[in-house]
Motif scaffolding. Structure first.
Motif, short mmCIF file in Angstrom:
data_model
loop_
_atom_site.label_atom_id
_atom_site.label_comp_id
_atom_site.label_asym_id
_atom_site.label_seq_id
_atom_site.Cartn_x
_atom_site.Cartn_y
_atom_site.Cartn_z
N GLN A 2 0.81 -1.22 0.00
CA GLN A 2 0.00 0.00 0.00
C GLN A 2 0.84 1.27 0.00
OE1 GLN A 2 -2.35 -1.01 3.55
NE2 GLN A 2 -4.13 -1.25 2.21
N ALA A 3 2.11 1.16 0.42
CA ALA A 3 2.99 2.34 0.46
C ALA A 3 4.39 1.93 0.01
CB ALA A 3 3.04 2.92 1.86
N VAL A 4 4.92 2.63 -0.99
CA VAL A 4 6.23 2.31 -1.57
C VAL A 4 7.14 3.53 -1.50
CG1 VAL A 4 7.46 1.61 -3.67
CG2 VAL A 4 5.24 0.59 -3.13
N THR A 5 8.37 3.32 -1.04
CA THR A 5 9.40 4.36 -1.06
C THR A 5 10.38 4.05 -2.19
OG1 THR A 5 9.25 4.79 1.31
CG2 THR A 5 11.29 5.45 0.21
N ILE A 6 10.60 5.02 -3.07
CA ILE A 6 11.51 4.86 -4.20
C ILE A 6 12.71 5.77 -3.99
CG2 ILE A 6 11.76 5.08 -6.71
CD1 ILE A 6 8.73 4.73 -6.95
N LEU A 7 13.90 5.24 -4.10
CA LEU A 7 15.12 6.02 -3.94
C LEU A 7 15.71 6.32 -5.31
CD1 LEU A 7 16.77 4.07 -0.97
CD2 LEU A 7 15.00 5.84 -0.92
N GLY A 8 15.81 7.60 -5.63
CA GLY A 8 16.31 8.01 -6.94
C GLY A 8 15.18 8.42 -7.86
N GLY A 9 15.28 9.63 -8.40
CA GLY A 9 14.19 10.15 -9.23
C GLY A 9 14.42 9.96 -10.71
N SER A 10 14.75 8.76 -11.12
CA SER A 10 15.05 8.45 -12.52
C SER A 10 13.77 8.30 -13.34
CB SER A 10 15.87 7.17 -12.61
OG SER A 10 15.11 6.09 -12.07
N ARG A 11 13.95 8.01 -14.62
CA ARG A 11 12.79 7.73 -15.47
C ARG A 11 12.07 6.47 -15.02
NH1 ARG A 11 14.54 8.93 -21.77
NH2 ARG A 11 15.28 11.06 -21.47
N ILE A 12 12.84 5.49 -14.55
CA ILE A 12 12.20 4.29 -14.03
C ILE A 12 11.29 4.66 -12.87
CG2 ILE A 12 12.57 2.02 -12.98
CD1 ILE A 12 15.27 1.91 -14.33
N ALA A 13 11.76 5.53 -11.99
CA ALA A 13 10.95 5.96 -10.83
C ALA A 13 9.66 6.62 -11.29
CB ALA A 13 11.76 6.92 -9.96
N TYR A 14 9.75 7.45 -12.32
CA TYR A 14 8.54 8.12 -12.83
C TYR A 14 7.55 7.10 -13.38
CZ TYR A 14 5.55 10.38 -16.24
OH TYR A 14 4.45 10.76 -16.97
N TYR A 15 8.01 6.20 -14.25
CA TYR A 15 7.11 5.20 -14.83
C TYR A 15 6.50 4.31 -13.75
CZ TYR A 15 9.25 6.39 -19.34
OH TYR A 15 9.69 7.06 -20.46
N LEU A 16 7.32 3.90 -12.77
CA LEU A 16 6.83 3.03 -11.71
C LEU A 16 5.82 3.75 -10.83
CD1 LEU A 16 6.93 0.40 -10.08
CD2 LEU A 16 8.92 1.33 -8.87
N ALA A 17 6.13 4.98 -10.46
CA ALA A 17 5.21 5.75 -9.61
C ALA A 17 3.87 5.95 -10.30
CB ALA A 17 5.84 7.09 -9.26
N THR A 18 3.89 6.21 -11.60
CA THR A 18 2.64 6.39 -12.35
C THR A 18 1.78 5.14 -12.29
OG1 THR A 18 3.76 7.93 -13.85
CG2 THR A 18 1.69 6.98 -14.60
N ARG A 19 2.40 3.97 -12.49
CA ARG A 19 1.66 2.70 -12.43
C ARG A 19 1.12 2.45 -11.02
NH1 ARG A 19 2.07 -1.66 -15.99
NH2 ARG A 19 3.04 -1.18 -17.99
N LEU A 20 1.95 2.65 -10.03
CA LEU A 20 1.54 2.36 -8.66
C LEU A 20 0.40 3.26 -8.21
CD1 LEU A 20 5.04 1.84 -6.99
CD2 LEU A 20 3.32 0.07 -7.42
N MET A 21 0.51 4.54 -8.50
CA MET A 21 -0.54 5.47 -8.06
C MET A 21 -1.86 5.23 -8.76
SD MET A 21 1.41 9.10 -7.32
CE MET A 21 1.93 9.33 -9.01
N SER A 22 -1.80 4.69 -9.98
CA SER A 22 -3.05 4.38 -10.69
C SER A 22 -3.85 3.27 -10.01
CB SER A 22 -2.74 3.99 -12.14
OG SER A 22 -2.09 2.73 -12.20
N THR A 23 -3.17 2.50 -9.14
CA THR A 23 -3.85 1.43 -8.41
C THR A 23 -4.05 1.78 -6.94
OG1 THR A 23 -1.75 0.30 -7.95
CG2 THR A 23 -2.92 -0.33 -9.94
N GLY A 24 -3.84 3.06 -6.59
CA GLY A 24 -4.11 3.51 -5.23
C GLY A 24 -2.96 3.36 -4.26
N VAL A 25 -1.76 3.01 -4.73
CA VAL A 25 -0.60 2.85 -3.85
C VAL A 25 0.01 4.22 -3.56
CG1 VAL A 25 1.72 1.85 -3.64
CG2 VAL A 25 -0.12 0.54 -4.73
N ARG A 26 0.35 4.47 -2.29
CA ARG A 26 1.00 5.72 -1.90
C ARG A 26 2.48 5.64 -2.26
NH1 ARG A 26 -1.68 4.19 2.59
NH2 ARG A 26 0.26 3.89 3.77
N VAL A 27 3.00 6.70 -2.88
CA VAL A 27 4.39 6.69 -3.38
C VAL A 27 5.16 7.86 -2.79
CG1 VAL A 27 5.85 6.91 -5.43
CG2 VAL A 27 3.78 5.52 -5.53
N LYS A 28 6.36 7.56 -2.31
CA LYS A 28 7.31 8.57 -1.83
C LYS A 28 8.61 8.40 -2.60
CE LYS A 28 7.59 9.26 2.57
NZ LYS A 28 7.88 9.02 4.00
#
Length: 452
Positions: free
Chosen positions: A229-255
């Motif tokens: 339900q909550a994911v912490t991502i270290l590093g603001g790369s393109r991978i982080a952007y694509y992953l955060a977009t997918r996760l938030m679309s399913t209601g996961v909280r992203v930091k």
């Protein structure tokens, strides 16, 4: 096949290594003479020093007679120009690495006009793989066959698991799950097991099953499947952007924690629903202050493998249910595992897998159609999917009577929407989807290759 690779960066070098092992006629184009000299000393490849988008370099490399050209430089525009030019010169197929998503709509519209057979995006592919793992956090890795009807999941066996000390034949009977363990990793050893193989604590097992049977197996093994339900991502790369977009679309909280201020500002505009933290994610104090322990998962996507490993180890010590680390150097894989970092992602390896699937499909004979391929255990084991045709050998012959090569394990068959976990009494019929596992040295590109 005659294959030209333009660009000897991380992706290009990985492709050169793998395609060279498979015996293809390779030519590499790059601007850097030192890189090409090192390449020639390591592999049996032809090198051309020059601009891969220029006709002169492409002519010298033999683009007009090439079966495939792969453009993998760091610049999207150069890759596209390489493919357009090579296609006009006569290259049968072209693949371009394109990272900028702004081009996606045009490429879909103009694919044929540009002469493109396929485009690949390492960052988006890596984000998709991480997302699939986070959807099933009890797995180390997770792949799909037969349009999602069959899963291939890697599981880590803990000390108290019901499978420890038991032969696989008993597991199949006691668990009540229709599954097949098709590969086991124990330290540096990889085994394609038989029914009398005994699993030990610390093993990683690769299991083939339908999703519902996988759930039954996990319950029997005592492996919990918590919801992320909550994911912490270290590093603001393109991978982080694509992953955060997918996760938030399913209601996961992203930091996301990122060191560069301008990158943080840009991400905050692109991802208004995410919490963007400006700071050094390698600092223990910052991680503690930002509530690392409260996250359900940590994904470390920083630039250096060593940094990702150290931070991942700290997160695991804090008891996070799921930790995923990005690595670029495949030879670090065993080191990561010895440090108990079980789940890691290599973008260049994922892209290499995509290209290899395409190459295998091009080289397949009429004995079957090649559908997909996944490399396991750092490329030492392959899981492949084929569709049988009338030209497939030994149709309707039980596997126990067919001369299947040693080292090949037929995992399952999809027949008219029904999944069959294969036994010696089963057989291949025309039109079946067949999923098999074998060592990468066998280089299976056609279903008939599995027979002696």
């Amino acid at each position: 096949m005659k294959i030209i690779i333009v660009g000897d960066g991380k992706v290009g070098a990985t492709l050169t290594e793998q395609l060279s092992k498979e015996g293809h006629d390779l030519t590499v184009i790059d601007r850097r003479p030192q890189a090409l000299q090192s390449l020639q000393e390591t592999y049996d490849v032809r090198c051309v020093c020059g601009n891969g988008a220029a006709m002169g370099a492409l002519e010298e490399a033999g683009a007009g007679e090439a079966d495939l050209l792969i453009a993998a430089t760091s610049a999207d525009e150069i890759n596209l120009l390489c493919c357009i030019t090579a296609s006009k010169m006569g290259s049968a197929s072209t693949i371009a690495r394109v990272r900028n998503t702004d081009y996606a709509q045009q490429l879909d519209l103009l694919k044929d006009e540009l002469g493109l057979s396929m485009t690949i995006n390492p960052e988006r592919t890596a984000a998709r793989e991480i997302y699939h793992i986070l959807r099933a956090p009890s797995s180390v890795n997770r792949d799909f066959f037969a349009g999602g009807k069959v899963e291939l999941v890697e599981l880590h066996i803990p000390q108290n698991s019901a499978i420890v000390g038991q032969p696989l034949s008993k597991l199949y009977k006691k668990s009540g799950a229709k599954v097949l363990i098709c590969a086991v990793t124990r330290g540096d050893e990889v085994v394609i097991p038989s029914g009398d193989f005994v699993v030990a604590a610390g093993d990683n097992i690769h299991v083939t099953a339908q999703p519902q049977d996988m759930a039954v197996l996990l319950r029997y093994l005592g492996i919990k499947t918590p919801r992320i339900q909550a994911v912490t991502i270290l590093g603001g790369s393109r991978i982080a952007y694509y992953l955060a977009t997918r996760l938030m679309s399913t209601g996961v909280r992203v930091k996301i924690i990122e060191k560069e201020y301008e990158t943080c500002r840009h991400l905050s505009q692109l991802l208004p629903g995410a919490l963007i933290i400006h700071g050094d994610a390698t600092q223990k104090v910052l991680l503690d202050e930002e509530g690392l322990r409260d996250a359900d998962a940590l994904v470390s996507l920083m630039n250096f493998d060593e940094t990702n490993a150290i931070v991942s180890m700290y997160a695991m010590q804090q008891g996070l249910p799921k930790v995923i680390a990005k690595i670029d150097r495949i030879d670090y894989m065993n080191i990561f595992k010895k440090m108990d970092v079980q789940t890691f992602i290599s973008p260049k390896r994922l892209i290499c897998n995509h290209v290899l699937r395409y190459v295998r499909a091009m080289t397949a004979s009429s004995g079957s159609s090649f559908n997909t391929m996944y490399q396991l255990v750092g490329g030492r084991v392959e899981a492949l999917e084929f569709t049988a045709s009338p030209a497939t050998k030994y149709l309707n012959v039980p596997f126990k009577d067919a001369p299947v090569r040693s080292g090949v394990l037929i995992a399952c068959i999809l027949r008219r929407q029904k999944v069959i976990i294969a036994t010696g009494n089963d057989c291949i019929q025309d039109g079946d989807t067949v999923i098999l596992v074998t060592t990468s040295e066998m280089q299976v590109s056609d279903l008939n290759d599995i027979f002696q």
